[in-house]
Enzyme design. Structure first.
Site, PDB file in Angstrom:
ATOM      1  N   ASP A 438      22.366  81.965  20.220  1.00  0.00           N
ATOM      2  CA  ASP A 438      23.997  81.659  19.987  1.00  0.00           C
ATOM      3  C   ASP A 438      23.916  80.027  19.453  1.00  0.00           C
ATOM      4  O   ASP A 438      23.359  79.108  20.022  1.00  0.00           O
ATOM      5  CB  ASP A 438      24.610  81.541  21.323  1.00  0.00           C
ATOM      6  CG  ASP A 438      26.306  81.338  20.820  1.00  0.00           C
ATOM      7  OD1 ASP A 438      26.562  80.760  19.958  1.00  0.00           O
ATOM      8  OD2 ASP A 438      27.176  81.772  21.684  1.00  0.00           O
ATOM      9  N   HIS A 439      24.103  80.261  17.930  1.00  0.00           N
ATOM     10  CA  HIS A 439      23.902  78.840  17.516  1.00  0.00           C
ATOM     11  C   HIS A 439      24.928  77.755  17.846  1.00  0.00           C
ATOM     12  O   HIS A 439      24.823  76.561  17.601  1.00  0.00           O
ATOM     13  CB  HIS A 439      24.072  78.881  15.956  1.00  0.00           C
ATOM     14  CG  HIS A 439      23.146  78.200  15.173  1.00  0.00           C
ATOM     15  ND1 HIS A 439      22.763  76.699  15.343  1.00  0.00           N
ATOM     16  CD2 HIS A 439      22.462  78.705  14.110  1.00  0.00           C
ATOM     17  CE1 HIS A 439      21.903  76.502  14.500  1.00  0.00           C
ATOM     18  NE2 HIS A 439      21.428  77.301  13.704  1.00  0.00           N
TER      19      HIS A 439
END
Length: 468
Positions: A438-439
């Protein structure tokens, strides 16, 4: 005095709103004991046997095998207590459902409570809400005639809805009889007015089957009529088309993956690693005696060590609060393919386990997954997932994150490949590792550092000695 108690489909936990009846374990007329499993149901997370909190004679079952019932809908009714002549229900007296009050003593029957904790049911006494069945049949030879058996209600046949109150559509200004949010969403997505439907469930409850039936009927009405003069012939649908309902585990997986892709801005990085030394280390461990160590356990041990160095990836995102939630404990999920679909059992407190303990826990949960006996608690609460898709004979993948987690490590097959080792071309055991993350919780530097550490441990297992 006998009394008929209604057992409703209990809340099986983890926010589940409905379940599909897979197999009935009792018939109408059977005598059941307290806590005896009476039906096997499949929820969106697992296959479970539901125990009945009452002991007595089954007088009715609601729902056919293959139908879906919402939580709170009647599941079955059980006659408990004693007959008018003092004999317990189910002893063959023929008066098992006599609901007349004992005029001599005026006693209320003491229904035995269940020891199992079911949401909505007590553990020491029967529920306060009870439904009495009063004899309406004539008395024969001084004894009331046994009532006619209650016909099983099928939730998958909307045409067979009761005439009242279930046989009427919802009033224009009244509440819509729907419990399941999945039913409401299905109707909303297809522009269907629930007030115009006639529910086939108890008390007119609108079930998913009712909505699907209405949608199929609407689709048939929308087709062009080719029997009218001058109408253009419609293109016939291929005879080989098969429609498979997205329900049960398959439907839950579809919903979760869609939510993951809709909410999580994921990115993937990958690297090839020389796993020759890891495989030699495992062989040496197993040659030393004791329980055999699995490759998955060694990879899990590497993951927990990497998460200790990069805790950003052992987290989730609270979208409403706009906060990153980091977890101190590692509850490691691992993907397991079963005949019923993909499930992700969770190894609790994986960071506290050694390779032997991890191997044993993986084996136990995998066997439960194959048998379909995993509980909802064993399938939720993960903080990081390990996905060994190499068992399918593939090298790489870009897996979808197991929402609401923040990362997943993917492991491809370990196969001999040409590799430059110590300046020479050699055949080595090579594996491709991929990290989908998850950036929002970290940037590429953190993700790359995590993956590089994992690869270093695979290539040189002695690196792990620093954290043991």
């Amino acid at each position: 005095m006998a009394q008929v108690l209604e057992f409703k489909l209990p809340d099986l936990g983890e926010g589940l709103t409905e379940a599909e009846i897979v197999r009935w374990l009792v018939e109408v007329g059977d005598v059941v004991a307290v806590d005896q499993p009476v039906v096997e149901v499949e929820t969106a997370k697992a296959m479970v046997e539901v125990p009945c909190p009452y002991g007595g004679v089954v007088t009715a079952r609601f729902g056919a095998e293959g139908s879906e019932l919402p939580v709170g809908a009647p599941l079955l009714t059980v006659a408990v207590g004693e007959t008018a002549d003092g004999r317990p229900v189910g002893d063959g007296s023929g008066a098992g459902t006599d609901g007349a009050k004992d005029g001599a003593s005026g006693r209320e029957p003491a229904a035995e409570g269940s020891g199992n904790v079911l949401v909505g049911y007590g553990t020491s006494e029967a529920p306060a809400r009870r439904r009495r069945v009063r004899p309406t049949a004539p008395v024969v030879n001084g004894r009331p005639r046994a009532p006619e058996p209650v016909r099983e209600t099928r939730a998958d046949t909307p045409q067979a809805a009761p005439s009242t109150p279930a046989g009427r559509a919802a009033p224009a200004d009244g509440p819509v009889p729907v419990i399941s949010p999945l039913v409401r969403r299905l109707a909303r997505q297809n522009g269907l007015d629930l007030r115009k439907l006639t529910g086939s469930g108890p008390d007119g409850l609108i079930l998913r089957a009712d909505v699907e039936h209405a949608l199929r009927a609407a689709g048939t009405q929308d087709r062009p009529d080719t029997t009218k003069a001058g109408a253009a012939p419609a293109t016939a649908a291929p005879a080989s088309v098969t429609r498979v309902p997205l329900k049960g585990i398959r439907g839950a997986v579809a919903d979760k993956l869609s939510r993951s892709r809709n909410e999580i801005p994921d990115a993937t990085c990958w690297v090839d690693a020389d796993a020759t030394e890891l495989m030699r280390t495992r062989a040496a461990m197993n040659a030393a005696g004791g329980p055999k160590i699995s490759v998955l356990a060694l990879l899990a041990r590497i993951c927990t060590a990497a998460l200790a160095r990069f805790p950003e990836l052992n987290s989730s995102v609270d979208t409403e609060a706009r906060e990153i939630v980091r977890y101190a404990d590692v509850h490691l999920g691992f993907a397991a393919q079963t005949e019923r679909g993909l499930v992700v059992p969770v190894v609790r407190d994986a960071h506290t386990r050694d390779a032997e303990s991890l191997t044993a826990e993986f084996a136990r949960l995998t066997e439960a997954a194959r048998e379909g006996t995993l509980t909802p608690a064993q399938l939720t609460g993960g903080t990081f997932t390990l996905n060994n898709y190499g068992v399918f004979g593939v090298d790489g993948s870009t897996p979808i994150i197991n929402h609401p987690e923040a990362a997943m490590l993917g492991v491809g097959r370990i196969v001999p490949k040409p590799w430059v080792h110590e300046g020479e071309l050699a055949v080595r055991q090579v594996v491709q590792l991929s990290l989908t993350f998850d950036h929002r919780v970290c940037d590429g530097g953190t993700a790359g550092g995590f993956l590089r550490y994992v690869a270093d441990c695979v290539e040189q297992p002695a690196v792990l000695l620093r954290t043991l």
